[in-house]
Each structure stands twice: as C-alpha cells, then as structure tokens.
Write a protein that holds these residues in place. Structure first.
Motif, PDB file in Angstrom:
ATOM      1  N   LEU A 429      44.796  63.754  47.211  1.00 35.30           N
ATOM      2  CA  LEU A 429      44.400  62.145  46.935  1.00 35.30           C
ATOM      3  C   LEU A 429      43.014  61.990  47.241  1.00 35.30           C
ATOM      4  CD1 LEU A 429      47.733  60.609  48.064  1.00 35.30           C
ATOM      5  CD2 LEU A 429      46.953  60.717  45.747  1.00 35.30           C
ATOM      6  N   SER A 430      42.446  62.733  48.521  1.00 37.84           N
ATOM      7  CA  SER A 430      41.065  62.141  48.796  1.00 37.84           C
ATOM      8  C   SER A 430      39.998  62.785  47.840  1.00 37.84           C
ATOM      9  CB  SER A 430      40.719  63.211  50.019  1.00 37.84           C
ATOM     10  OG  SER A 430      40.760  64.429  50.048  1.00 37.84           O
ATOM     11  N   LYS A 431      40.367  63.592  46.696  1.00 37.85           N
ATOM     12  CA  LYS A 431      39.404  63.844  45.629  1.00 37.85           C
ATOM     13  C   LYS A 431      39.179  63.173  44.735  1.00 37.85           C
ATOM     14  CE  LYS A 431      38.894  67.970  47.803  1.00 37.85           C
ATOM     15  NZ  LYS A 431      37.619  68.154  48.545  1.00 37.85           N
ATOM     16  N   THR A 432      39.814  61.886  44.671  1.00 39.80           N
ATOM     17  CA  THR A 432      39.926  61.043  43.375  1.00 39.80           C
ATOM     18  C   THR A 432      38.408  60.206  43.995  1.00 39.80           C
ATOM     19  OG1 THR A 432      41.077  59.333  45.091  1.00 39.80           O
ATOM     20  CG2 THR A 432      42.295  60.708  43.281  1.00 39.80           C
ATOM     21  N   GLY A 433      37.423  60.591  44.650  1.00 41.14           N
ATOM     22  CA  GLY A 433      36.162  59.937  44.843  1.00 41.14           C
ATOM     23  C   GLY A 433      36.137  58.513  44.940  1.00 41.14           C
ATOM     24  N   ASP A 434      35.214  58.009  44.088  1.00 43.67           N
ATOM     25  CA  ASP A 434      35.029  56.294  44.498  1.00 43.67           C
ATOM     26  C   ASP A 434      36.156  55.542  44.365  1.00 43.67           C
ATOM     27  OD1 ASP A 434      32.424  56.814  45.191  1.00 43.67           O
ATOM     28  OD2 ASP A 434      31.487  56.525  43.102  1.00 43.67           O
ATOM     29  N   LEU A 435      37.250  56.043  43.562  1.00 44.67           N
ATOM     30  CA  LEU A 435      38.609  55.473  43.598  1.00 44.67           C
ATOM     31  C   LEU A 435      39.469  55.524  44.662  1.00 44.67           C
ATOM     32  CD1 LEU A 435      39.359  56.273  39.846  1.00 44.67           C
ATOM     33  CD2 LEU A 435      38.628  54.050  40.693  1.00 44.67           C
ATOM     34  N   PHE A 436      39.035  56.534  45.621  1.00 44.67           N
ATOM     35  CA  PHE A 436      40.019  56.857  46.853  1.00 44.67           C
ATOM     36  C   PHE A 436      40.496  55.592  47.525  1.00 44.67           C
ATOM     37  CE2 PHE A 436      41.068  57.917  51.059  1.00 44.67           C
ATOM     38  CZ  PHE A 436      42.032  58.807  51.084  1.00 44.67           C
ATOM     39  N   PRO A 437      39.782  54.267  47.470  1.00 49.08           N
ATOM     40  CA  PRO A 437      40.397  53.134  48.373  1.00 49.08           C
ATOM     41  C   PRO A 437      41.279  52.846  47.601  1.00 49.08           C
ATOM     42  CG  PRO A 437      38.009  53.242  48.378  1.00 49.08           C
ATOM     43  CD  PRO A 437      38.225  54.202  47.486  1.00 49.08           C
ATOM     44  N   MET A 438      41.656  52.889  46.353  1.00 46.76           N
ATOM     45  CA  MET A 438      42.827  52.497  45.439  1.00 46.76           C
ATOM     46  C   MET A 438      43.968  53.404  45.803  1.00 46.76           C
ATOM     47  SD  MET A 438      43.395  51.976  41.654  1.00 46.76           S
ATOM     48  CE  MET A 438      42.253  50.502  41.538  1.00 46.76           C
ATOM     49  N   PHE A 439      43.798  54.600  46.422  1.00 45.62           N
ATOM     50  CA  PHE A 439      44.767  55.643  46.593  1.00 45.62           C
ATOM     51  C   PHE A 439      45.053  56.023  48.103  1.00 45.62           C
ATOM     52  CE2 PHE A 439      43.206  56.643  42.228  1.00 45.62           C
ATOM     53  CZ  PHE A 439      44.393  57.010  41.399  1.00 45.62           C
ATOM     54  N   SER A 440      44.139  55.009  48.738  1.00 42.25           N
ATOM     55  CA  SER A 440      44.242  55.485  50.144  1.00 42.25           C
ATOM     56  C   SER A 440      45.706  54.876  51.030  1.00 42.25           C
ATOM     57  CB  SER A 440      43.035  54.841  51.087  1.00 42.25           C
ATOM     58  OG  SER A 440      43.158  54.839  52.323  1.00 42.25           O
ATOM     59  N   PRO A 441      46.081  53.661  50.424  1.00 45.68           N
ATOM     60  CA  PRO A 441      47.320  53.268  51.048  1.00 45.68           C
ATOM     61  C   PRO A 441      48.549  54.078  50.884  1.00 45.68           C
ATOM     62  CG  PRO A 441      45.736  51.091  49.936  1.00 45.68           C
ATOM     63  CD  PRO A 441      45.243  52.628  49.808  1.00 45.68           C
ATOM     64  N   ILE A 442      48.416  54.724  49.387  1.00 46.07           N
ATOM     65  CA  ILE A 442      49.597  55.635  48.954  1.00 46.07           C
ATOM     66  C   ILE A 442      49.656  56.756  49.899  1.00 46.07           C
ATOM     67  CG2 ILE A 442      50.152  57.053  47.214  1.00 46.07           C
ATOM     68  CD1 ILE A 442      48.695  55.415  45.155  1.00 46.07           C
ATOM     69  N   LEU A 443      48.471  57.404  50.742  1.00 43.83           N
ATOM     70  CA  LEU A 443      48.655  58.133  51.660  1.00 43.83           C
ATOM     71  C   LEU A 443      49.474  57.679  52.789  1.00 43.83           C
ATOM     72  CD1 LEU A 443      47.666  61.068  51.941  1.00 43.83           C
ATOM     73  CD2 LEU A 443      45.473  60.101  53.002  1.00 43.83           C
ATOM     74  N   GLY A 444      48.830  56.564  53.175  1.00 46.80           N
ATOM     75  CA  GLY A 444      49.686  55.896  54.344  1.00 46.80           C
ATOM     76  C   GLY A 444      51.472  55.617  53.967  1.00 46.80           C
ATOM     77  N   TRP A 445      51.710  55.290  52.904  1.00 46.54           N
ATOM     78  CA  TRP A 445      53.055  55.140  52.337  1.00 46.54           C
ATOM     79  C   TRP A 445      53.583  56.291  52.566  1.00 46.54           C
ATOM     80  CZ3 TRP A 445      56.340  56.445  48.200  1.00 46.54           C
ATOM     81  CH2 TRP A 445      57.262  55.462  48.093  1.00 46.54           C
ATOM     82  N   ILE A 446      53.098  57.187  51.972  1.00 45.50           N
ATOM     83  CA  ILE A 446      53.719  58.751  52.113  1.00 45.50           C
ATOM     84  C   ILE A 446      54.095  59.071  53.503  1.00 45.50           C
ATOM     85  CG2 ILE A 446      53.274  61.224  51.509  1.00 45.50           C
ATOM     86  CD1 ILE A 446      52.127  60.384  48.901  1.00 45.50           C
ATOM     87  N   GLY A 447      53.154  58.960  54.223  1.00 47.65           N
ATOM     88  CA  GLY A 447      52.729  59.416  55.429  1.00 47.65           C
ATOM     89  C   GLY A 447      54.104  58.802  56.518  1.00 47.65           C
ATOM     90  N   VAL A 448      54.265  57.423  56.066  1.00 55.02           N
ATOM     91  CA  VAL A 448      55.546  56.492  56.876  1.00 55.02           C
ATOM     92  C   VAL A 448      56.874  56.953  56.245  1.00 55.02           C
ATOM     93  CG1 VAL A 448      56.521  54.219  57.342  1.00 55.02           C
ATOM     94  CG2 VAL A 448      54.085  54.870  57.482  1.00 55.02           C
ATOM     95  N   PHE A 449      56.870  57.120  54.886  1.00 52.68           N
ATOM     96  CA  PHE A 449      58.221  57.650  54.144  1.00 52.68           C
ATOM     97  C   PHE A 449      58.686  58.792  54.832  1.00 52.68           C
ATOM     98  CE2 PHE A 449      60.562  59.972  51.120  1.00 52.68           C
ATOM     99  CZ  PHE A 449      61.448  59.065  50.705  1.00 52.68           C
ATOM    100  N   ILE A 450      57.724  59.880  55.136  1.00 49.92           N
ATOM    101  CA  ILE A 450      58.127  60.996  55.706  1.00 49.92           C
ATOM    102  C   ILE A 450      58.348  60.933  57.198  1.00 49.92           C
ATOM    103  CG2 ILE A 450      57.284  63.394  56.410  1.00 49.92           C
ATOM    104  CD1 ILE A 450      55.619  63.291  53.759  1.00 49.92           C
ATOM    105  N   THR A 451      57.798  60.411  57.969  1.00 53.75           N
ATOM    106  CA  THR A 451      57.724  60.244  59.562  1.00 53.75           C
ATOM    107  C   THR A 451      58.697  59.134  59.908  1.00 53.75           C
ATOM    108  OG1 THR A 451      55.719  59.141  60.026  1.00 53.75           O
ATOM    109  CG2 THR A 451      55.696  61.472  59.617  1.00 53.75           C
ATOM    110  N   GLY A 452      58.604  58.138  58.997  1.00 53.14           N
ATOM    111  CA  GLY A 452      59.523  56.785  59.722  1.00 53.14           C
ATOM    112  C   GLY A 452      58.577  55.800  60.651  1.00 53.14           C
ATOM    113  N   SER A 453      57.279  56.251  60.785  1.00 48.62           N
ATOM    114  CA  SER A 453      56.538  55.711  62.010  1.00 48.62           C
ATOM    115  C   SER A 453      54.953  55.672  61.497  1.00 48.62           C
ATOM    116  CB  SER A 453      56.789  56.587  63.149  1.00 48.62           C
ATOM    117  OG  SER A 453      55.565  56.120  63.913  1.00 48.62           O
ATOM    118  N   VAL A 454      54.559  54.193  61.490  1.00 54.17           N
ATOM    119  CA  VAL A 454      53.169  53.899  61.255  1.00 54.17           C
ATOM    120  C   VAL A 454      52.463  54.581  62.453  1.00 54.17           C
ATOM    121  CG1 VAL A 454      51.710  52.218  60.805  1.00 54.17           C
ATOM    122  CG2 VAL A 454      54.133  51.560  60.263  1.00 54.17           C
ATOM    123  N   VAL A 455      52.954  54.896  63.552  1.00 51.99           N
ATOM    124  CA  VAL A 455      52.011  55.448  64.670  1.00 51.99           C
ATOM    125  C   VAL A 455      51.990  56.896  64.139  1.00 51.99           C
ATOM    126  CG1 VAL A 455      51.971  56.379  67.005  1.00 51.99           C
ATOM    127  CG2 VAL A 455      52.923  54.176  66.541  1.00 51.99           C
TER     128      VAL A 455
END
Length: 541
Positions: A429-455
C-alpha cells in the motif's frame, strides 16, 4: 535468527495478495458462507499457518510459538476483561440495581431513539474512555436489550457507536502509542486528529437514529440529536486540542449525557418510538434520587477502580523495583523471543522482536473490574456470596465460546505480526506514492481488523506510516492520524468485537449475521476517512 521476508514472490503486490489470503478467507467465511464465528476463526488460523510457513518461510517452531502467544493473550488480558465486565453487569441485574436503572432511564424518556443516544452512544463512549477492551460493547449492548431492543440490533448499534470513541479508549492509549511510534509529542497527534474525528463523532448519533427509525426518526428527534452531537463533538474537540487524548471520551460523554438528560426534561418528541414487540416502560415504579444513585453505583465503582489502576503512581507499584512487582511475571516465549527480526523499512534497522507474555495478576484491567464486582456485591444486601459465584459460573458458561473465538483471532493476529504478513500488505500500500494518504486509513483498518485493537494497530503500522510520510513529503502526524482513524472504523467488524457483542446479547453463533449488519457502515465510514485524509494532504498538510 529468522529475518522476516516481506516480498517472498519478488513482486510486492503478489506477496501482499498472498499475505491477505487469511483476511479474505475470514471475510468470505463470515459474510459469504455465514459460518459461526468460532468455526471461521479456527479455519482462518489454520489458513494463516499454511500461508506463513509455506509462502513466507517462517520456521514451523516459531509459527506455532507465535500462535500460542496470541492465544494466551486472548485469554489474558482480553478474555479476563470481558469475563469480569459481563459478570459486573450480571451482578447489577441480580441485585435489582438494573430495575432501578431501567426506570431512571425511562423517567428521562420512554422513546428508544433517545435511550439509544443516552446508553448506546454517550454511556458507551464513557465506558470506552474509562476501560475500553470490549467493556462498553458488552455492558451497553446488554443494557439496550433490557430496555427492549432486539439483541442483534442492540449489538450492531453499540458497535457502530464505538466509531465516535474508539480512538480515545482506555484513557487515550491508542493516541499515546501512535505518537510514540512516530517519535512525536502526544499533543501533535491529538491535534491532528481534531481535523477528522470530531466530524465523525458529530455524525454518529444521526446515523444511529437513522438505522433505528429512518429519516423520519432523525427529523422527529432532531433537537435532541443537535444537543448530544453538539455537546459531545464540541467537548471532544476542545479536549483533544488543549488537554490531550486522555479525557476526550470521558468528558465528552459525561457532558453530552448530562446535557441531553437536562434537555429532555423540557422537550420530548411528538411521537414516542418503540420497536415492534418491545415492552412498554410507561408503568415504571418511581424511585428516589438516592435509590437511583445507588443503582448506578456499579459503574461509579468501575470508573473509580479503573482510574486508580491507570494512575502513574499505582502503575509504578508493579514496575521493576516496585513494591508489588512480584505479582507481575514476564514470560519469554520459547522458540520466539528475539528469534525473529523485522527489517527496513518496517523498522529503522534490523530489530529482534520480543515475545513476552505479561501475566499481571494485580495490575491487569480485569482485576480492576473484579474489584468493582466485589465492592458492588459487598455493598449490596440483595445478593449472597454463593449467589455471586454462581453468577460467575453462569457468565463463564455463556462466554467460553466467544473467548475461544477471540483466542483463535489473537493467534492469527500474532502469527501475522511475527511472520510479516501484515507488514507485506502495508508495504504494498505504501508504494502508491502521492496517493498513499488515500490508502493510509485502509492500512489502519486492516491492522485493527486483524488485531482487534487500535493500540496494537498503531504499534504494528505506526513506523511504516511515518517512513512513508517522509518519502512522499507529507506530515507524519497526518498519516499516523489516518492510521488511527481508519483503524477505529474496523472496530465495527473486528472479530474480537463481534464475538464480545454477540455474547453480551446471548446470540453466540450469530457472528456472521452481526458482521453483515455492520460491514457496510464500516466500509462507508472508512471511505469517508480515506477521501478526507487525501484532501487534507493536498490542501492543509
């Protein structure tokens, strides 16, 4: 020492797609095949083991050890917290306190839309700010069912309401950890979140009422919605701008709940809404102010104990050299502790991963809730000691399947972390360059979906967000904020949250139905965060 491999197929996008197979499989089993949560989680754990060993080459011993570490963390502290929270609720019911609580809420309004705002939104946010870790979902969903809400709808509404408060749970820990991962001041990240989260917070009460009673319901309760949304959002904004994240939920929840209660003494909707089949609250017994205060005492006590457990001076008792440090055991996980290393760009340099299981018998949040349970029982003449422990047995019997589901999910999350699966997805996802801010929240979404924790999500992807921000010349705080905000939207469908919610409303086995009910709202809110973050990156940061 085994080095994590983020691109085993020599193509970052192919590697990321393979790494995502367990996530896609889990989504398919719940939303597509309608499997029970425990079956879906167990099969997903097996799939993730296969992908980790066969595709990402993690040694079998380390893979099994990482899985067992995750399962152990599912039991302690998460399972312990959930068990104690539901037990506290049952004690409140058995001592007759909830009968008074229900009447006190009905005396404010018998309209379920307004009860939803009081309990499902404001009180939910209060418990999220004080305790977090599934406590608000477990208690508030059960309270709404007692008020006449349909079980799964009550669970879904509480999960969706959590989108307004999840970033500042447990005294602001997600934001504090995110700032630490970004090597920045906590206030810098807190103030950056002020650009995004208050907007979501203001909209959530309107969304909740719309889900319950459509556009007609929104128009019928519009003045009350303005009061609760305005007070909550205004207080949250002021708090995160000038005080920090620690009290953002607690102050906003208390002021919005109190403000709405006062407003409803002068105003009530023209038509009272109650779901079809819901029992009427119109013939409630009247109680004195003192009786109502006593009835709510389990939650005062809960807040007090968790506040004490959160104080630096109290925490210091259990740190190395503290008077009670002997009650905490740090157990290094065999075949895993410092035997796996993360590498650049996930880490600034090759870094051995620690694998320590913390068995904190007294300093755990679950123990704070246990003390609240014991004090509630001690100050009540309506329940005997054997009845209290019988209630604990009932709670354990009801929750063992959801807790086992959480353990499977945590096993998958731990394995994804140590095998590098999550990092592989993040790098693609980080390879999307200048568009990455649009995909940055998706990374967080995946992280919480996997771990169940925002921390845990901020700990997992915080450094990657910072590195990418520097590469594309944007502000790291913006992407760390996006990681946090996007992650909160996954709380609506996190397998841990789903398991807790179904258990709280006695609908274990209906995880796929609840997942389907909340999925579209999670995706819609995530899309808003993605677009807004990109606009901020262009226009502000």
């Amino acid at each position: 020492m085994w080095m994590q491999q983020y691109d085993p197929f020599q193509n970052e996008y192919v590697s990321a797609l393979v790494a995502a197979i367990p996530i896609l499989f889990f989504l398919f089993t719940l939303a597509g095949l309608k499997m029970k949560g425990i079956v879906a989680a167990g099969l997903t754990l097996l799939v993730s083991l296969a992908v980790s060993v066969l595709a990402f080459d993690i040694p079998i011993a380390q893979a099994v050890s990482a899985t067992f570490l995750g399962v152990a963390k599912g039991l302690w502290p998460i399972g312990y917290i959930v068990l104690m929270a539901v037990w506290l609720y049952k004690i409140a019911v058995k001592t007759g306190k909830f009968t008074v609580i229900r009447s006190s809420i009905a005396s404010i309004s018998t309209d379920q839309r307004l009860q939803l705002l009081l309990i499902g939104f404001s009180f939910n946010a209060f418990l999220e700010g004080a305790a977090g870790f599934g406590v608000p979902i477990a208690i508030c969903a059960a309270l709404l069912v007692e008020l006449g809400f349909r079980p799964l709808k009550a669970a879904a509404l509480c999960l969706i309401a959590n989108a307004a408060s999840g970033a500042f749970g447990a005294i602001g820990i997600p934001v504090i950890v995110g700032a630490q991962m970004g090597n920045m001041e906590t206030m810098e990240l807190s103030r950056t979140l002020a650009f995004t989260l208050p907007m979501i917070s203001f909209a959530i009460p309107f969304l909740l009422v719309f889900i319950l009673d459509g556009f007609k319901g929104v128009m019928g309760t519009f003045p009350a919605l303005l009061v609760v949304s305005g007070l909550y959002t205004g207080t949250q904004l002021v708090t995160i701008l000038w005080l920090g994240p620690e009290l953002a939920n607690i102050l906003a929840a208390l002021i919005s709940m109190g403000g709405l209660a006062i407003f409803l003494r002068k105003w009530q909707p023209a038509t009272i809404y109650r779901e079809e089949g819901a029992t009427s609250n119109t013939n409630q017994q009247s109680y004195s102010i003192l009786e109502i205060i006593k009835a709510w005492s389990p939650f005062y006590i809960l807040t007090a104990t968790i506040t004490i457990w959160s104080l630096p001076a109290f925490k210091a008792l259990f740190s190395e050299g503290g008077a009670l440090s002997f009650t905490t055991r740090l157990l290094k996980t065999p075949f895993l502790h410092e035997e796996i290393a993360k590498t650049v760009p996930i880490a600034p340099e090759v870094t051995a991963l620690e694998a320590v299981f913390k068995l904190d018998l007294l300093s755990a949040t679950g123990t704070a809730i246990l003390v609240a349970v014991l004090l509630t029982g001690l100050f009540s003449n309506a329940i005997k000691l054997n009845e209290g422990f019988q209630s604990l047995q009932e709670t354990t019997k009801e929750l063992w399947i959801p807790i086992l589901t959480i353990c499977f999910v945590m096993g998958f999350a731990s394995l994804s972390n140590y095998a590098g699966l999550s990092s592989s997805i993040g790098l693609a996802l980080s390879k999307t360059g200048d568009l990455f801010p649009m995909f940055s929240p998706i990374l967080g979404w995946i992280g919480v979906f996997i771990t169940g924790s925002v921390v845990s999500n901020n700990a997992l992807f915080g450094h990657l967000q910072m590195v990418t921000a520097n590469q594309i010349a944007t502000t790291p705080a913006l992407l760390l904020g996006a990681n946090t905000a996007g992650g909160v939207m996954a709380k609506l469908i996190s397998p841990q949250s789903i398991a807790i919610a179904t258990a709280a409303v006695k609908q274990t086995g209906q995880e796929s139905t609840l997942f389907t009910m909340t999925l579209r709202y999670s995706i819609a809110l995530l899309a808003i965060i993605c677009l807004w973050t990109y606009l901020l990156s262009v226009a502000v940061f």
